[in-house]
Write an enzyme that holds these catalytic residues in place. Structure first.
Site, short mmCIF file in Angstrom:
data_model
loop_
_atom_site.label_atom_id
_atom_site.label_comp_id
_atom_site.label_asym_id
_atom_site.label_seq_id
_atom_site.Cartn_x
_atom_site.Cartn_y
_atom_site.Cartn_z
N LYS A 164 0.91 -1.16 -0.01
CA LYS A 164 0.10 -0.10 0.01
C LYS A 164 0.94 1.31 0.04
CE LYS A 164 -4.57 0.80 0.28
NZ LYS A 164 -5.50 -0.05 -0.12
N1 GLU Z 1 -7.10 0.26 -3.28
C1 GLU Z 1 -8.12 -0.87 -3.79
C2 GLU Z 1 -7.92 -1.89 -2.54
O1 GLU Z 1 -7.88 -1.48 -1.34
C3 GLU Z 1 -7.53 -1.83 -4.92
C4 GLU Z 1 -6.22 -2.08 -4.97
C5 GLU Z 1 -5.65 -2.53 -6.18
O2 GLU Z 1 -6.46 -2.73 -7.24
O3 GLU Z 1 -4.45 -3.00 -6.36
O4 GLU Z 1 -8.18 -3.18 -2.55
#
Ligand code: GLU
Length: 419
Positions: A108
């Protein structure tokens, strides 16, 4: 791990992890690896503002675990995106990708900034600078960012362009891109679509009846909340309350969702929507509804309000919306919580399909993408429900989901020889 009401977000995720570690009988060494993170990068992100001044922000990219594939996870621009929050969200990505069975690890990113007052050019400078600072640990087979809170397809375009300037055109470097730059059909709606799909299944297993007899409250009207509202409305659910960062509105017979979406596109907020009454945003979480969908920030259902929640199903569209103390209280009262790593996994699932399409340079239509998404989530829901109801080892769907996910990560890490 003790159940306390002051756990940091990462401690909270690790609290849930520990339950799974007990079920899966993990070794102390495996627990030590998986309650930590592989790599944490902290960068300074100075941004030239339109008035000539410089604002300086802190950014992170945390890679939690890569046993099952390249690191994967969104980037958020939000004041609360400190190291503990980004760690928590990175670890949730590890468990989410494992649970739905897409071949990625967990990561993240975050920049601690409130971008609401930013112009487009300021947002572009922020995006490019941050991505430039983390680019040396990013790569199409190494770590693949995506949108999250306050980031979108435009921000992904700048990320991809910034990367391509030095390393050559690389669509697979980010997902959640616009269609014109190699994005996937269905990606924008994917998280909301998955939320509604698992909600349908939760309603079914709880035998609550047909959608038109069921009321919903949705906290948050960004990408996830608004798509969940639209798709739930199409299925006939009555969406009686919604909120955003500016306020909340409700209507006891159900809001006119298409008109509400048009109102938000025009005015930027759900507030002052004609044909609705304003309501206290905090009261939305304890409204008398059948299903509650938190689709905004984390830690909104806590020891302060868990006992007042009246919904019998909570679908966690947001990441980490329910604290461990609240989770225990709600589970005790037999409230069915569809955990975040299942409920909001539609986004990363279609991110995976976007990456696959980029790699093969061959693109699918929306029916193909949605069909694949549906099958993946169906299996993940069924696996989780089966583990929860048939093994007698998990006290909740969350424990079952974590137990399955943790097992898969441990298997991959062991095969690689580092656990
Ligand atoms: N931000 C989204 C999540 O928390 C998508 C992450 C992604 O598609 O890599 O799952």
């Amino acid at each position: 791990m003790d159940l306390r009401d002051d756990l940091t977000p990462f401690e909270a995720v690790n609290y849930f992890f520990h339950k799974a570690a007990d079920i899966d009988k993990l070794s102390d060494a495996a627990i030590a690896v998986l309650t930590g993170t592989y790599r944490e990068l902290r960068v300074q992100v100075p941004v030239r503002r339109d008035d000539g001044s410089l604002s300086v922000h802190i950014g992170y990219r945390v890679q939690h675990n890569g046993a099952r594939g390249p690191y994967k996870g969104g980037v958020r621009f939000h004041p609360s995106a400190d190291l503990e929050e980004v760690r928590a969200l990175a670890s949730l990505m590890t468990w989410k990708t494992a649970l739905v069975g897409v071949p990625f690890g967990g990561a993240k990113g975050g920049v601690q900034v409130d971008p609401t007052g930013f112009s487009q050019t300021e947002l572009e400078r922020l995006s490019r600078r941050y991505f430039g600072q983390i680019a040396h640990i990013i790569g199409p087979n190494r770590d693949i960012p995506a949108p999250d809170m306050n980031t979108n397809a435009q921000v992904m375009s700048w990320f991809m362009d910034e990367y391509g300037r030095r390393r050559g055109h690389t669509t697979q470097i980010v997902t959640g891109k616009p269609l014109a730059l190699g994005g996937s059909e269905g990606r924008e709606a994917a998280t909301g679509r998955g939320v509604v799909q698992v909600m349908d299944r939760a309603v079914e297993v709880r035998e609550l009846g047909v959608p038109r007899d069921l009321t919903l409250a949705i906290q948050g009207f960004g990408n996830v909340g608004s798509w969940a509202a639209r798709l739930a409305d199409e299925k006939g659910y009555r969406i009686v309350a919604v909120s955003d960062m500016y306020g909340a509105v409700h209507h006891p017979d159900g809001l006119d969702v298409p008109a509400l979406v048009a109102h938000v596109n025009e005015s930027g907020s759900v507030t002052d929507f004609a044909g609705s009454e304003p309501m206290d945003p905090a009261a939305l979480l304890t409204a008398d509804v059948d299903v509650l969908v938190p689709a905004a920030v984390g830690e909104v259902i806590t020891h302060h309000n868990a006992d007042d929640v009246r919904a019998s199903i909570i679908v966690e569209a947001a990441n980490n919306p329910v604290t461990p103390v609240a989770d225990a209280a709600l589970t005790e009262r037999d409230v069915l919580i569809v955990p975040d790593i299942l409920a909001n996994a539609g986004g990363v699932t279609v991110s995976y399909y976007e990456w696959v399409q980029n790699n093969q340079e061959l693109y699918w239509d929306e029916t193909e993408v949605n069909g694949r998404l549906e099958r993946k989530l169906e299996k993940a829901f069924d696996d989780t429900w089966k583990f929860y109801t048939e093994t007698g080892e998990a006290a909740s769907m969350r424990e079952a989901a974590f137990a399955l996910a943790v097992n898969r990560v441990v298997e991959a890490a062991s095969l690689r020889g580092y656990l």
